[in-house]
Design an enzyme around this catalytic site. Structure first.
Site, PDB file in Angstrom:
ATOM      1  N   ASN A  40       0.873  -1.176   0.000  1.00  0.00           N
ATOM      2  CA  ASN A  40       0.000   0.000   0.000  1.00  0.00           C
ATOM      3  C   ASN A  40       0.908   1.223   0.000  1.00  0.00           C
ATOM      4  O   ASN A  40       1.434   1.610   1.041  1.00  0.00           O
ATOM      5  CB  ASN A  40      -0.902  -0.018   1.244  1.00  0.00           C
ATOM      6  CG  ASN A  40      -1.755   1.237   1.342  1.00  0.00           C
ATOM      7  OD1 ASN A  40      -1.822   2.028   0.392  1.00  0.00           O
ATOM      8  ND2 ASN A  40      -2.402   1.414   2.483  1.00  0.00           N
ATOM      9  N   LYS A  42       0.098   4.187  -0.489  1.00  0.00           N
ATOM     10  CA  LYS A  42      -0.610   5.389  -0.012  1.00  0.00           C
ATOM     11  C   LYS A  42      -0.362   6.561  -0.971  1.00  0.00           C
ATOM     12  O   LYS A  42      -0.277   6.356  -2.182  1.00  0.00           O
ATOM     13  CB  LYS A  42      -0.189   5.720   1.425  1.00  0.00           C
ATOM     14  CG  LYS A  42      -0.301   4.501   2.343  1.00  0.00           C
ATOM     15  CD  LYS A  42      -0.155   4.832   3.790  1.00  0.00           C
ATOM     16  CE  LYS A  42      -0.163   3.543   4.594  1.00  0.00           C
ATOM     17  NZ  LYS A  42      -0.164   3.770   6.022  1.00  0.00           N
ATOM     18  N   HIS A 124      -9.608   0.784   4.897  1.00  0.00           N
ATOM     19  CA  HIS A 124      -8.335   1.064   5.568  1.00  0.00           C
ATOM     20  C   HIS A 124      -8.583   2.050   6.710  1.00  0.00           C
ATOM     21  O   HIS A 124      -9.427   2.944   6.589  1.00  0.00           O
ATOM     22  CB  HIS A 124      -7.338   1.642   4.562  1.00  0.00           C
ATOM     23  CG  HIS A 124      -5.949   1.728   5.106  1.00  0.00           C
ATOM     24  ND1 HIS A 124      -5.548   2.739   5.949  1.00  0.00           N
ATOM     25  CD2 HIS A 124      -4.874   0.907   4.964  1.00  0.00           C
ATOM     26  CE1 HIS A 124      -4.279   2.545   6.290  1.00  0.00           C
ATOM     27  NE2 HIS A 124      -3.847   1.441   5.697  1.00  0.00           N
ATOM     28  N   GLU A 126      -7.081   4.557   7.668  1.00  0.00           N
ATOM     29  CA  GLU A 126      -6.947   5.983   7.307  1.00  0.00           C
ATOM     30  C   GLU A 126      -8.216   6.476   6.605  1.00  0.00           C
ATOM     31  O   GLU A 126      -8.607   7.633   6.778  1.00  0.00           O
ATOM     32  CB  GLU A 126      -5.694   6.188   6.438  1.00  0.00           C
ATOM     33  CG  GLU A 126      -4.428   6.067   7.276  1.00  0.00           C
ATOM     34  CD  GLU A 126      -3.195   5.611   6.526  1.00  0.00           C
ATOM     35  OE1 GLU A 126      -3.177   5.686   5.283  1.00  0.00           O
ATOM     36  OE2 GLU A 126      -2.246   5.150   7.194  1.00  0.00           O
ATOM     37  N   GLU A 198      -5.339  -5.073  10.802  1.00  0.00           N
ATOM     38  CA  GLU A 198      -4.414  -3.949  10.876  1.00  0.00           C
ATOM     39  C   GLU A 198      -4.698  -3.143  12.142  1.00  0.00           C
ATOM     40  O   GLU A 198      -5.548  -2.221  12.119  1.00  0.00           O
ATOM     41  CB  GLU A 198      -4.600  -3.043   9.654  1.00  0.00           C
ATOM     42  CG  GLU A 198      -4.197  -3.688   8.356  1.00  0.00           C
ATOM     43  CD  GLU A 198      -3.529  -2.688   7.426  1.00  0.00           C
ATOM     44  OE1 GLU A 198      -2.411  -2.973   6.978  1.00  0.00           O
ATOM     45  OE2 GLU A 198      -4.104  -1.609   7.190  1.00  0.00           O
ATOM     46  N   GLY A 204       2.089   2.521  10.564  1.00  0.00           N
ATOM     47  CA  GLY A 204       2.991   3.648  10.360  1.00  0.00           C
ATOM     48  C   GLY A 204       3.675   4.129  11.632  1.00  0.00           C
ATOM     49  O   GLY A 204       4.259   5.214  11.645  1.00  0.00           O
ATOM     50  N   SER A 244       3.358  -1.884  10.441  1.00  0.00           N
ATOM     51  CA  SER A 244       4.802  -1.807  10.686  1.00  0.00           C
ATOM     52  C   SER A 244       5.522  -3.129  10.454  1.00  0.00           C
ATOM     53  O   SER A 244       6.429  -3.499  11.216  1.00  0.00           O
ATOM     54  CB  SER A 244       5.071  -1.274  12.095  1.00  0.00           C
ATOM     55  OG  SER A 244       4.582   0.050  12.218  1.00  0.00           O
ATOM     56  N   GLY A 265       2.754  -0.949   4.340  1.00  0.00           N
ATOM     57  CA  GLY A 265       2.827   0.455   3.960  1.00  0.00           C
ATOM     58  C   GLY A 265       4.269   0.897   3.815  1.00  0.00           C
ATOM     59  O   GLY A 265       4.894   0.753   2.761  1.00  0.00           O
TER      60      GLY A 265
HETATM   61  C1  PEP Z   1      -0.914   0.203   6.091  1.00  0.00           C
HETATM   62  O1  PEP Z   1      -1.084   1.410   5.945  1.00  0.00           O
HETATM   63  O2  PEP Z   1      -1.749  -0.600   5.662  1.00  0.00           O
HETATM   64  C2  PEP Z   1       0.275  -0.238   6.779  1.00  0.00           C
HETATM   65  C3  PEP Z   1       0.310  -1.463   7.198  1.00  0.00           C
HETATM   66  O3  PEP Z   1       1.276   0.702   6.946  1.00  0.00           O
HETATM   67  P1  PEP Z   1       2.684   0.417   7.678  1.00  0.00           P
HETATM   68  O4  PEP Z   1       3.266  -0.822   7.083  1.00  0.00           O
HETATM   69  O5  PEP Z   1       3.497   1.645   7.380  1.00  0.00           O
HETATM   70  O6  PEP Z   1       2.401   0.279   9.124  1.00  0.00           O
END
Ligand code: PEP
Length: 290
Positions: A40, A42, A124, A126, A198, A204, A244, A265
Site C-alpha cells: 500500500n 498510499k 483502511h 486511514e 491492521e 505507520g 509496521s 505500507g
Molecule cells: C498500512 O497502511 O496498511 C500499513 C500497514 O502501513 P505500515 O506498514 O506503514 O504500518
C-alpha cells in the site's frame, strides 16, 4: 469428544475419495491460495519512482502472490512498467461504490479495472479515520467491489485505546460482521476475499503487533468467517497482517498459522525491503503453494 478440524477434513476426504473411486478432493495444501504480499503505497511516489520500482521488482517468489497498490494516478504507469508479467497484480487503495456520476475527485470500480486494478483495499483505517468511512460504508464498498470484479482486501483493526479497554475483539467482530452483512447471497468465492488485521496503533508507527497478538486476531477473524461461510471456506479466505511489518519482524509474523500474508505500507516503498518480505513469506509457505 472434541475432534480437530484437520481430522474431520481428512475423514471427509477419505470418504469422498473412496466414494468417487480415487477421484476425491485434492489435498488440502492444493486448495489453499498463495500467500499475499500487498504493497500500500498510499499517497507516495512519483511516476519515475513507481516505474523504476515495478521494472526492477524481482519475480514473485514461490508460493507468494505479489500485489502493488499505487496511488490511482500511477496505476497505468505501473501497469506499463510491468508489461506482460503475470506474477504481480495491481490494486487500488479505495474506490467510490457508485458506478458513475457527479462524484468529484472519485474513481469507480470500472475505471480502476480499466487502469489495471484487480484488487481494492476497503476500509483502511486511514479511510475510516480521515475520511469518515463508517462500517456501513465499508460494507457497501465490500459488496460493490465483489460485484464489480475487484478483489477486496477488507481492513479491520482496533485503536490503542480500544485495545487497552479490552475491546479488541468486540471491534473486530463489529467491523467484520457489519461489512459481511452487506454481502448478498450466495456467499462469495472465499479465495476472492482477503481480510487484513491492521491494528491502528501499529500502522505507520514502527510498533508492530507481536506474533501472538497477530495470530490471536487472525484466528478470531477466521472463526467468525467460518461461522458465516463455513469453516472449510474460511480457510480459503486470506487473512493478512498489516502494521509496521519490516524484514526484521516478518519471520515471526509470517509463521503464524492464520496469517496468510502481509499488507505493507512504509516498508513497501523500498523495493529491497519489499522483496525481502516476499522471501520471508515464501519461506514460511515452505517455498510453494499451500
Ligand atoms: C498500512 O497502511 O496498511 C500499513 C500497514 O502501513 P505500515 O506498514 O506503514 O504500518
Amino acid at each position: 469428544m472434541n475432534y480437530r478440524r484437520e481430522d474431520i477434513e481428512a475423514l471427509v476426504r477419505a470418504v469422498v475419495t473412496e466414494t468417487l473411486g480415487g477421484a476425491g478432493l485434492p489435498p488440502a495444501e492444493k486448495r489453499q491460495p498463495k500467500r499475499l504480499l500487498a504493497a500500500n503505497w498510499k499517497m507516495n511516489l512519483l511516476a519515475t519512482d513507481a516505474r523504476r520500482f515495478a521494472a526492477e521488482l524481482s519475480a514473485a517468489p514461490p508460493g507468494v502472490e505479489v500485489l502493488l497498490c499505487p496511488p490511482h494516478i500511477l496505476l497505468p504507469v505501473v501497469r506499463e512498467a510491468l508489461g506482460t508479467r503475470r506474477d504481480v497484480s495491481l490494486g487500488a487503495q479505495n474506490f467510490h461504490p457508485e458506478p458513475r456520476g457527479a462524484f468529484t475527485g472519485e474513481h469507480s470500480a470500472e475505471q480502476l479495472r480499466d487502469a489495471g486494478a484487480s484488487f481494492v483495499i476497503v476500509g483502511h483505517s486511514e479511510r475510516r479515520a480521515l475520511f469518515a468511512e463508517t462500517d456501513l460504508v465499508v460494507g457497501t464498498k465490500l459488496a460493490r467491489a465483489l460485484r464489480e470484479n475487484l478483489r477486496p482486501i477488507l481492513c479491520v483493526g482496533e485503536t490503542l485505546s480500544q485495545r487497552r479497554d479490552g475491546a479488541t475483539f468486540r471491534v473486530l467482530r463489529t467491523q467484520l460482521d457489519v461489512a459481511l452483512a452487506a454481502l448478498p447471497a450466495p456467499a462469495p468465492e472465499p479465495a476472492l476475499l482477503c481480510v487484513a488485521y491492521e491494528p491502528v496503533w501499529a500502522i505507520g508507527t514502527g510498533l508492530n503487533a507481536t506474533a501472538a497478538q497477530a495470530q490471536e486476531a487472525a484466528a478470531f477473524l477466521r472463526e467468525r468467517l467460518g461461522e458465516r461461510f463455513g469453516h472449510a471456506a474460511a480457510r480459503r479466505v486470506r487473512i493478512l497482517y498489516g502494521g509496521s511489518v519490516t524484514p526484521e519482524n516478518a519471520a515471526a509474523l509470517a509463521a503464524c498459522p492464520d496469517v496468510d500474508g502481509f499488507l505493507v505500507g512504509t516498508a513497501s516503498l523500498s523495493r529491497e525491503k519489499f522483496e525481502a518480505l516476499g522471501r520471508t513469506l515464501s519461506a514460511a509457505a515452505g517455498g510453494g503453494d499451500r
